[in-house]
Enzyme design. Structure first.
Site, PDB file in Angstrom:
ATOM      1  CE1 TYR A  79     -16.813   8.463 -15.904  1.00  0.00           C
ATOM      2  CE2 TYR A  79     -16.489   8.931 -13.441  1.00  0.00           C
ATOM      3  CZ  TYR A  79     -16.976   7.918 -14.678  1.00  0.00           C
ATOM      4  OH  TYR A  79     -17.044   6.558 -14.758  1.00  0.00           O
TER       5      TYR A  79
ATOM      6  CE  LYS B 165     -12.929   4.866 -18.436  1.00  0.00           C
ATOM      7  NZ  LYS B 165     -13.328   6.352 -17.802  1.00  0.00           N
TER       8      LYS B 165
ATOM      9  NE  ARG C 269      -2.815   0.310   3.413  1.00  0.00           N
ATOM     10  CZ  ARG C 269      -2.430   0.777   4.477  1.00  0.00           C
ATOM     11  NH1 ARG C 269      -1.938   2.089   4.256  1.00  0.00           N
ATOM     12  NH2 ARG C 269      -2.212   0.048   5.559  1.00  0.00           N
TER      13      ARG C 269
ATOM     14  CG  ASP D  16      -9.961  13.301 -15.709  1.00  0.00           C
ATOM     15  OD1 ASP D  16      -9.495  12.907 -16.604  1.00  0.00           O
ATOM     16  OD2 ASP D  16     -11.051  12.911 -15.098  1.00  0.00           O
TER      17      ASP D  16
HETATM   18  C1  LIG Z   1     -13.735   6.631 -16.819  1.00  0.00           C
HETATM   19  C2  LIG Z   1     -13.341   8.156 -16.374  1.00  0.00           C
HETATM   20  C3  LIG Z   1     -13.219   8.583 -14.848  1.00  0.00           C
HETATM   21  C4  LIG Z   1     -13.303   7.467 -13.657  1.00  0.00           C
HETATM   22  O1  LIG Z   1     -12.416   6.498 -13.772  1.00  0.00           O
HETATM   23  P1  LIG Z   1     -12.518   4.994 -13.306  1.00  0.00           P
HETATM   24  O2  LIG Z   1     -11.131   4.408 -13.786  1.00  0.00           O
HETATM   25  O3  LIG Z   1     -13.440   4.494 -13.993  1.00  0.00           O
HETATM   26  O4  LIG Z   1     -12.663   5.175 -11.956  1.00  0.00           O
HETATM   27  C5  LIG Z   1     -12.702   9.845 -14.404  1.00  0.00           C
HETATM   28  N1  LIG Z   1     -12.677  10.608 -15.481  1.00  0.00           N
HETATM   29  C6  LIG Z   1     -13.039  10.631 -16.830  1.00  0.00           C
HETATM   30  C7  LIG Z   1     -12.843  11.669 -17.532  1.00  0.00           C
HETATM   31  C8  LIG Z   1     -13.306   9.223 -17.129  1.00  0.00           C
HETATM   32  O5  LIG Z   1     -13.645   9.043 -18.398  1.00  0.00           O
END
Ligand SMILES: *Cc1c(COP(=O)(O)O)cnc(C)c1O
Length: 431
Positions: A150, A247, A97, A222
C-alpha cells in the site's frame, strides 16, 4: 462503590502484584478486557463471534449493545495506582489514549475473529502500521517488505524508516528466493500484504512464515484485503496482523480506523508505541466499528460472491483484455486457494482494450459504483491506479510492475450481482 466495581476489572491488586513479580514469564495471555466483556470458548463460529464477542454487558441497565464510553479520563483509585506501580496500565481504564472500554469491546471482537490473544484499535490503518513497524524494530536493524505494498506503507518504509536508522529492502514477495536473498543477520521484520492491491498478487504466507522463523525475524501481514473471514494469517505462521479497519472490518465507508492483532506479548509493545505516537481510536468510532463488524461475515460472503461473478463475466467479454482475480483459471498464485477459507474479497481488477482513455470512459458510463478510492464498503467503488495510487509513476514504470494502460480497480459491494453485471455490460458495450 466505585472502588469495588473497579477492583473486579482485570486483576486484584495485592495478589496479582505478588504473582506478577514472581512470574518469570511476566506475560498476561489475553485482553485487556473487563468481566463485562462477553467471551466465547473456541467452539463458537465466526458469525456468532462477529455479533456477540466482546460486547460490554452493562450490569446496571442491561443494554443489549456496548455503551459509548465518551470520556477522555477515568476516576483514579487504588486499582489505578496499583496498575501504575506494577506497569499494568493497559488493563485499567485510566485515560483514553491508554485504554477505554469502548476500545476494549471492539478489540475483543477483532481478536476473536483473528483467533488471537489481543488486539489494539487505532485511528487509521497507517497509525496501526507505523506503530507496529516502529515497535518491532530498532535503530540499526533491517526490514524486508514488498515493492508493491500500500502506498502509505511504501512511503513509511522508503522515507521514515531509513531516517529512523532502519534499512529497508524491497522485494517481490511472491518470489521467496528474493526474500531469502535479502535476509541479513540484522533483519528483524518482514512486512507483507496477504493479497495485494490492485493486482491481487498473493505471496506464499506459510513459506514466508517459515523463512522468517528460521532467520529469527518477525512476520507482519496486512490482512486488509482478505479480512479474517477469508484468511487468518496468524494460523499460517504470521506473528502479527494489521488491518485498515476503514475497509472491510467497518464496511460502511464512514470512518477511518486501524488495528493490530496477535499475542499479548507483542501487542503490549505496539500499545506502548501508540502511547507515544498518539493515534488511539476515539470512543464513538469504536462504537461504529464494533457495529460494522457484526455483519462482517455476511458482507464478506456477498462481496466474495459478487467479485467471483464479476470476474467470470469480465473474463468472457471481448472488450476486456485481462482480468486479475484468484477465482480465474489463469491466476498464477495457486497456493492461495489452500490459505483462504471462503473467498477472495470484493476486489477485481481488469484491463480494457483502448487503454486509459477507454477505462475513463467506461467508469463514466457505470451507473451503480461511485468513482472513488478505498474499498471494502457495502457500496461498489471503481478507480484507476494510473490517475490515483500510481499517478506519480511514469507509464513505463507502471508497466514494469504490471499496471498496464486501461487497468480499472473494481471493489464490489453487496448490491445484487445481476445489477452490477448488467451495469458493467452496458458500459462495456458503450466503448
Ligand atoms: C487503506 C489501506 C491502508 C491504510 O489504511 P488507512 O485506514 O487509510 O490509514 C493500509 N493497507 C491497505 C492494504 C489498505 O488498503
Amino acid at each position: 462503590m466505585l472502588e469495588e466495581g473497579r477492583t473486579a476489572l482485570g486483576f486484584t491488586p495485592d495478589e496479582d502484584e505478588v504473582a506478577w513479580f514472581n512470574d518469570l514469564n511476566r506475560r498476561r495471555t489475553s485482553g485487556p478486557r473487563s468481566p463485562q466483556n462477553r467471551t466465547f470458548d473456541g467452539t463458537a463460529g465466526e458469525a456468532t463471534l462477529a455479533v456477540h464477542s466482546g460486547t460490554y454487558e452493562d450490569p446496571i441497565t442491561g443494554s443489549v449493545g456496548t455503551p459509548i464510553f465518551q470520556t477522555s479520563t477515568f476516576h483514579l483509585d487504588e486499582t489505578s495506582y496499583r496498575a501504575f506501580s506494577i506497569g499494568a496500565t493497559r488493563d485499567v481504564p485510566i485515560y483514553t489514549r491508554y485504554g477505554n472500554p469502548s476500545q476494549w469491546s471492539v478489540q475483543e471482537k477483532i481478536a476473536a475473529l483473528e483467533a488471537a490473544e489481543s488486539a489494539l484499535v487505532t485511528s487509521s490503518g497507517m497509525s496501526a502500521i507505523a506503530a507496529t513497524v516502529y515497535a518491532l524494530t530498532n535503530n540499526g536493524s533491517h526490514i524486508i517488505t514488498a515493492y508493491d505494498v500500500y502506498g502509505g506503507t511504501y512511503n513509511l518504509m522508503r522515507e521514515d524508516m531509513p531516517s529512523a536508522g532502519r534499512e529497508v529492502t524491497f522485494v517481490d514477495a511472491t518470489n521467496t528466493a528474493e526474500i531469502v536473498g535479502a535476509m541479513r543477520p540484522e533483519t528483524q521484520l518482514i512486512f507483507i500484504e496477504g493479497l495485494t492491491n490492485p493486482l491481487l498478487k498473493a505471496p506464499p504466507l506459510r513459506e514466508i512464515a517459515r523463512i522468517a522463523r528460521q532467520n529469527n525475524a518477525l512476520l507482519v501481514v496486512d490482512n486488509t484485503l482478505l479480512s479474517p473471514v477469508n484468511m487468518r494469517p496468524l494460523a499460517l505462521g504470521a506473528d502479527l496482523v494489521v488491518h485498515s479497519a476503514t475497509k472491510y472490518l467497518n464496511g460502511h465507508s464512514d470512518l477511518t480506523a486501524g488495528c493490530v492483532v496477535g499475542s499479548r506479548k507483542f501487542l503490549d509493545r505496539v500499545w506502548a508505541q501508540t502511547l507515544r505516537f498518539g493515534g488511539s481510536l476515539e470512543p464513538l468510532s469504536c462504537f461504529l466499528l464494533e457495529r460494522g463488524i457484526k455483519t462482517l461475515p455476511l458482507r464478506m460472503r456477498a462481496q466474495n460472491a459478487n467479485a467471483n461473478g464479476i470476474a467470470a463475466f469480465l473474463g468472457q467479454h471481448e472488450q476486456v483484455k485481462h482480468v486479475h482475480h484468484p477465482s480465474l483459471a489463469n491466476y498464477p498464485y495457486g497456493q492461495l486457494e489452500n490459505e483462504v477459507h471462503s473467498g477472495y474479497g470484493g476486489m477485481v481488477s481488469f484491463e480494457v482494450h483502448g487503454g486509459d482513455k477507454a477505462a475513463l470512459k467506461l467508469m463514466q458510463h457505470l451507473k451503480i459504483p461511485y468513482t472513488a478510492t478505498s474499498l471494502g464498503g457495502v457500496e461498489s467503488l471503481v478507480s484507476m491506479p494510473a490517475n490515483t495510487s500510481h499517478s506519480s509513476l511514469t507509464e513505463i514504470q507502471r508497466a514494469a510492475i504490471g499496471i498496464h494502460p486501461g487497468l480499472i480497480r473494481y471493489s464490489a459491494g453487496i448490491e445484487d450481482l445481476t445489477d452490477l453485471i448488467d451495469d458493467l455490460r452496458q458500459s462495456l458495450d458503450a466503448l
